[in-house]
Design an enzyme around this catalytic site. Sequence first.
Site, PDB file in Angstrom:
ATOM      1  N   TRP A  31       0.869  -1.197   0.000  1.00  0.00           N
ATOM      2  CA  TRP A  31       0.000   0.000   0.000  1.00  0.00           C
ATOM      3  C   TRP A  31       0.895   1.233   0.000  1.00  0.00           C
ATOM      4  CZ3 TRP A  31      -5.059   2.115   1.057  1.00  0.00           C
ATOM      5  CH2 TRP A  31      -6.106   1.212   0.847  1.00  0.00           C
ATOM      6  N   PHE A  66      -1.098  -3.589   7.847  1.00  0.00           N
ATOM      7  CA  PHE A  66      -1.693  -4.496   8.844  1.00  0.00           C
ATOM      8  C   PHE A  66      -1.013  -5.866   8.810  1.00  0.00           C
ATOM      9  CE2 PHE A  66      -4.880  -7.521  10.384  1.00  0.00           C
ATOM     10  CZ  PHE A  66      -5.249  -6.918  11.577  1.00  0.00           C
ATOM     11  N   GLU A  67      -0.510  -6.258   7.645  1.00  0.00           N
ATOM     12  CA  GLU A  67       0.123  -7.583   7.491  1.00  0.00           C
ATOM     13  C   GLU A  67       1.599  -7.572   7.890  1.00  0.00           C
ATOM     14  OE1 GLU A  67      -2.122  -6.388   4.978  1.00  0.00           O
ATOM     15  OE2 GLU A  67      -3.596  -7.668   5.961  1.00  0.00           O
ATOM     16  N   CYS A  89       3.240   2.657   5.245  1.00  0.00           N
ATOM     17  CA  CYS A  89       2.763   4.049   5.264  1.00  0.00           C
ATOM     18  C   CYS A  89       1.239   4.013   5.309  1.00  0.00           C
ATOM     19  CB  CYS A  89       3.245   4.766   4.007  1.00  0.00           C
ATOM     20  SG  CYS A  89       2.503   6.397   3.823  1.00  0.00           S
ATOM     21  N   VAL A  90       0.698   4.460   6.415  1.00  0.00           N
ATOM     22  CA  VAL A  90      -0.761   4.466   6.578  1.00  0.00           C
ATOM     23  C   VAL A  90      -1.230   5.922   6.581  1.00  0.00           C
ATOM     24  CG1 VAL A  90      -2.697   3.726   8.004  1.00  0.00           C
ATOM     25  CG2 VAL A  90      -0.588   2.366   7.974  1.00  0.00           C
ATOM     26  N   GLU A  94     -10.880   9.561   5.872  1.00  0.00           N
ATOM     27  CA  GLU A  94     -12.067  10.145   6.515  1.00  0.00           C
ATOM     28  C   GLU A  94     -12.531   9.320   7.703  1.00  0.00           C
ATOM     29  OE1 GLU A  94     -15.119  10.844   3.631  1.00  0.00           O
ATOM     30  OE2 GLU A  94     -13.885  12.246   2.495  1.00  0.00           O
ATOM     31  N   HIS A  97      -9.719   4.078  10.065  1.00  0.00           N
ATOM     32  CA  HIS A  97      -8.959   2.874   9.713  1.00  0.00           C
ATOM     33  C   HIS A  97      -7.486   2.994  10.120  1.00  0.00           C
ATOM     34  CE1 HIS A  97      -7.818   5.357   6.244  1.00  0.00           C
ATOM     35  NE2 HIS A  97      -6.723   4.621   6.234  1.00  0.00           N
ATOM     36  N   ARG A 136       8.871  12.578   4.299  1.00  0.00           N
ATOM     37  CA  ARG A 136       9.574  11.647   5.195  1.00  0.00           C
ATOM     38  C   ARG A 136      10.109  10.423   4.450  1.00  0.00           C
ATOM     39  NH1 ARG A 136       6.070  14.746   7.342  1.00  0.00           N
ATOM     40  NH2 ARG A 136       6.263  15.443   9.515  1.00  0.00           N
TER      41      ARG A 136
HETATM   42  N1  RBF Z   1      -2.615  -0.230   4.333  1.00  0.00           N
HETATM   43  C1  RBF Z   1      -1.550   0.592   4.355  1.00  0.00           C
HETATM   44  O1  RBF Z   1      -0.422   0.122   4.455  1.00  0.00           O
HETATM   45  N2  RBF Z   1      -1.704   1.953   4.247  1.00  0.00           N
HETATM   46  C2  RBF Z   1      -2.930   2.533   4.157  1.00  0.00           C
HETATM   47  O2  RBF Z   1      -3.011   3.773   4.059  1.00  0.00           O
HETATM   48  C3  RBF Z   1      -4.074   1.694   4.174  1.00  0.00           C
HETATM   49  N3  RBF Z   1      -5.319   2.222   4.124  1.00  0.00           N
HETATM   50  C4  RBF Z   1      -6.384   1.390   4.225  1.00  0.00           C
HETATM   51  C5  RBF Z   1      -7.686   1.943   4.276  1.00  0.00           C
HETATM   52  C6  RBF Z   1      -8.784   1.104   4.440  1.00  0.00           C
HETATM   53  C7  RBF Z   1     -10.137   1.714   4.524  1.00  0.00           C
HETATM   54  C8  RBF Z   1      -8.595  -0.298   4.518  1.00  0.00           C
HETATM   55  C9  RBF Z   1      -9.769  -1.226   4.696  1.00  0.00           C
HETATM   56  C10 RBF Z   1      -7.334  -0.827   4.442  1.00  0.00           C
HETATM   57  C11 RBF Z   1      -6.223  -0.015   4.295  1.00  0.00           C
HETATM   58  N4  RBF Z   1      -4.935  -0.548   4.235  1.00  0.00           N
HETATM   59  C12 RBF Z   1      -3.865   0.285   4.243  1.00  0.00           C
HETATM   60  C13 RBF Z   1      -4.715  -2.002   4.087  1.00  0.00           C
HETATM   61  C14 RBF Z   1      -4.503  -2.763   5.394  1.00  0.00           C
HETATM   62  O3  RBF Z   1      -3.189  -2.511   5.901  1.00  0.00           O
HETATM   63  C15 RBF Z   1      -4.665  -4.283   5.147  1.00  0.00           C
HETATM   64  O4  RBF Z   1      -3.817  -4.678   4.089  1.00  0.00           O
HETATM   65  C16 RBF Z   1      -6.089  -4.683   4.811  1.00  0.00           C
HETATM   66  O5  RBF Z   1      -6.993  -4.152   5.755  1.00  0.00           O
HETATM   67  C17 RBF Z   1      -6.240  -6.227   4.775  1.00  0.00           C
HETATM   68  O6  RBF Z   1      -5.924  -6.809   6.032  1.00  0.00           O
END
Ligand code: RBF
Length: 170
Positions: A31, A66-67, A89-90, A94, A97, A136
């Site tokens: 992601w 998340f993984e 990077c998350v 809105e 999550h 960053r």
């Molecule tokens: N994973 C990231 O690494 N960065 C993100 O910005 C990110 N945004 C997400 C937003 C939503 C609404 C969802 C449902 C998942 C997002 N994920 C993001 C993925 C998350 O880390 C993971 O791969 C999934 O939720 C599957 O377990």
Amino acid sequence: MASALKNLSSYDEASIPSVEGMSFGIVVAEWNAKITHAMYEGCYETLVKHGAKEENIHTIQVPGSFELPTGARLIATKHKLDAVICLGCVIKGETKHDEYINNAVAMGLTNLSIASGQPFIFGVLTPNNEEQALERAGGKHGNKGIEAAVTAIRMAALKKEMTSNPKIGF
Ligand code: RBF
């Protein structure tokens, strides 16, 4: 000094311990790949610059941040590693999550570190937007992948120091 005024990726290279013979795992979230791949480059180059052999750096990708803890555990089970670096990077959206993901990753990596006694490094950006992330990942606030690598090296060296040459007696 406030971190906003400082490029935290500048460090005293001479103070970094040698990583000769050490092995590292890097787990990269797909992601926001533009960001995480830039962090990965900084991280990888820093390990090599300080003496890590390319064959001793093992990399895997996972779908999202998340993984990262699961990926970290899998790579640490497959290879004998001195530290595992997790890069993600998350970006805040809105909804909440980002809070759930960030807390889960922080807790997951903390649990892995404590349970194993091995360093699992939290290299996850938690920005409000892509601009902050880019700043960053090679921008005006440095590259957090470099900092994650430096932390991994220091923790791996600390672990080595604390677990070798046990003193007998007082
Ligand atoms: N994973 C990231 O690494 N960065 C993100 O910005 C990110 N945004 C997400 C937003 C939503 C609404 C969802 C449902 C998942 C997002 N994920 C993001 C993925 C998350 O880390 C993971 O791969 C999934 O939720 C599957 O377990």
